[in-house]
Design an enzyme around this catalytic site. Structure first.
Site, PDB file in Angstrom:
ATOM      1  CG  HIS A  88     -11.333   0.206   2.341  1.00  0.00           C
ATOM      2  ND1 HIS A  88     -11.169   1.393   3.005  1.00  0.00           N
ATOM      3  CD2 HIS A  88     -10.233   0.051   1.566  1.00  0.00           C
ATOM      4  CE1 HIS A  88     -10.022   1.938   2.659  1.00  0.00           C
ATOM      5  NE2 HIS A  88      -9.425   1.140   1.779  1.00  0.00           N
ATOM      6  CG  ASP A 139      -6.613  -0.634  -1.094  1.00  0.00           C
ATOM      7  OD1 ASP A 139      -5.369  -0.703  -1.087  1.00  0.00           O
ATOM      8  OD2 ASP A 139      -7.264   0.026  -0.257  1.00  0.00           O
ATOM      9  CG  HIS A 186      -7.056  -4.105   1.587  1.00  0.00           C
ATOM     10  ND1 HIS A 186      -6.142  -4.423   2.567  1.00  0.00           N
ATOM     11  CD2 HIS A 186      -7.296  -2.782   1.727  1.00  0.00           C
ATOM     12  CE1 HIS A 186      -5.835  -3.350   3.261  1.00  0.00           C
ATOM     13  NE2 HIS A 186      -6.532  -2.339   2.782  1.00  0.00           N
ATOM     14  CD  GLU A 216      -6.964   3.398  -0.376  1.00  0.00           C
ATOM     15  OE1 GLU A 216      -7.980   3.469   0.323  1.00  0.00           O
ATOM     16  OE2 GLU A 216      -6.012   2.614  -0.130  1.00  0.00           O
ATOM     17  CG  HIS A 243      -1.879   1.809  -2.554  1.00  0.00           C
ATOM     18  ND1 HIS A 243      -1.670   2.983  -1.863  1.00  0.00           N
ATOM     19  CD2 HIS A 243      -2.927   1.199  -1.947  1.00  0.00           C
ATOM     20  CE1 HIS A 243      -2.552   3.073  -0.874  1.00  0.00           C
ATOM     21  NE2 HIS A 243      -3.339   2.001  -0.904  1.00  0.00           N
ATOM     22  CG  HIS A 291      -1.840  -1.206   1.228  1.00  0.00           C
ATOM     23  ND1 HIS A 291      -3.112  -1.190   0.724  1.00  0.00           N
ATOM     24  CD2 HIS A 291      -1.623  -2.464   1.676  1.00  0.00           C
ATOM     25  CE1 HIS A 291      -3.660  -2.391   0.872  1.00  0.00           C
ATOM     26  NE2 HIS A 291      -2.774  -3.181   1.437  1.00  0.00           N
TER      27      HIS A 291
END
Length: 193
Positions: free
Chosen positions: A145, A52, A56, A157, A50, A46
């Site tokens: 998330h 996700d 995750h 992100e 990056h 992360h």
């Protein structure tokens, strides 16, 4: 055509609290008589800018390597918003946005659970932010998330959108092919025709 780099540099970017500090180790150096320069590096998945992937937060969710590369390129809309973005906010912007949405908020653009639900309900393909995380760390259950990743929507992100005007672009944000990983650093760019 104009290309805008929206990535943060891996070794100098701020690190999310609790994540490992990236580092680069010089293994060979020409200035010390070696035949070539050679480096190794260490980072958390992360680090800096990056992606996700679902695994995750979702048990048995897709890893970054299980997505086709084309999932991380296409048309996007950069939207300037700051603070907690709600479902009502999303309902107002969706008629003017592409299926890939990047939030610009000087590191303070976060999604509420209702905002995440409105995005998944509308069939958004990817969501990004210039913040460390798509949501604040105040809710340790990470509902935004879980909503996005549970719907198979990757989260981009740590973007650097400081030199980007709101509007429509083409984007490329390819993750490294990291087998089994829940996230990956990316080199993200926007393209203006």
């Amino acid at each position: 055509m104009k290309v805008i780099d929206i990535s943060r540099e891996l070794f100098s970017a701020p690190v999310y609290p609790g994540d490992p500090m990236p580092r680069r180790d010089l293994l060979r150096r020409m200035d010390l008589g070696d035949v070539c320069n050679l480096s190794g590096f260490y980072t958390g998945c992360h680090g800096a800018t990056h992606i996700d992937a679902p695994c995750h937060f979702i048990e048995d969710g897709k890893t970054v390597g299980q997505f086709a590369p084309e999932r991380f390129l296409g048309e996007c809309t950069v939207i300037e918003m700051r603070g907690i973005i709600t479902g009502s906010d999303i309902d107002r912007i969706l008629p003017h946005a592409k299926k890939n949405i990047l939030f610009k908020g000087e590191g303070e653009a976060f999604l509420s659970e209702s905002g995440a639900f409105a995005l998944t309900d509308a069939g958004v393909l990817l969501v990004g932010t210039d913040a460390f995380s798509i949501e604040t760390d105040k809710d340790e259950t990470y509902p935004a998330h879980r909503e996005l990743l549970g719907a198979g929507v990757p989260i981009l992100e740590g973007l650097n959108l400081s030199n980007v005007e709101p509007g429509d672009y083409r984007f490329i944000a390819l993750p490294l092919l990291l087998g089994g990983a829940e996230a990956s650093p990316v080199r993200a760019i926007l393209i203006m025709e």
